[in-house]
Design a protein around this motif. Sequence first.
Motif: not given
Length: 363
Positions: A201-214
């Motif tokens: 994540r620290a090295d990415a030019k673009m980062a997306f995260e999402i929490e999933i109930d699975a």
Amino acid sequence: MAEAKFILADIGGYTTFLSDVGLKHAREITEDLLNRLVDRVKGRWKVANIMGDCVFFYAARDEAGTATFAHIRSLYEEFREGVMDIANGSACACGACNRTEDLTLKFVASAGEYELQNIGGRKELIGGDIVRASRLLKNTVPVSEYALLTPEVSDVAATCGIDATLGHDDYDDIGRVDYTYLDLQTVRTAYEEARTFFIARADAKMAFEIEIDAPADAVWTAMRDLNKRAVWAVTLDKATHLQGPENGLGEIYSCLHGGHKVMHMTIAMDHEGRRKTERMWISPPFMRDIYTTARVTPISEGQARAGLYATFEPAIPVVSRLIAPVFYRIMKRNLRNDLAGLKEYCETGSVASRQTQAAKPSA
């Protein structure tokens, strides 16, 4: 007569490949691969002959074994790189362009005497040792990618760091020939490992995260499986597997996002860490070195965090800098919307809102 080392680099699977559909592209592909081999050792080895699917090189007789193997390794790596570039740069599935991974590369190395003859303004090597080296292309080595070494070049095997296996073959015209051979799977594995990396994540030019109930394993399966991706990736119009192991390292597939064609190749896969990295090629190629890492980390037994991390560079000065903001907006929207689709799919088993999201820049 002069003396030299003789090294033949032969593309395996060429006959079947060339005779299949997509003949024009097959010819163009093999031309490109052979030219890459010639260019890779230009100034170090000379070209004696071109024999269809094989380049016959010759080098100084006193070239050190370590140098000879270093050039063989370099040629092999160039070939693998060429196969990857052609497969990912192709815009068709003609039967040639989507089968470049079927091609292999093998080497025969020996040494001896030769004379030169001039035919049509081109100098070619002739002599009994030249014939012998060429005959050795037909052998009983049981692996598809190898370096066959005659006793005259035994120093190559002694210094390369790869276990050598003894072998021999009998020929009607030249008799018995003893040799050792090196399985180049070791070289291929080292080449693939050298290209393996994961974007943090620290090295990415673009980062997306999402929490999933699975569960994390269920989310990971959905992220890495191309068939499942076609369900949850809401910006995806079409995904087509081209070659390589499905859902594994080396897989190559094409995608359409709102009319934009993207080629993908999986270059790193870590099942234990639930992460994989893909290299991407876009058309037109305004951006280069586009990589994305998908990663799933467990939060609890029934909850996980899915992340997509991307990096890229401008490919064309001035033009790419102007296009970069547009590319950034398109990629940002695609990644964000696709992660939302992944969440819905993993939590409900379907994506009710599944529809093509045309990847056009926002106003």
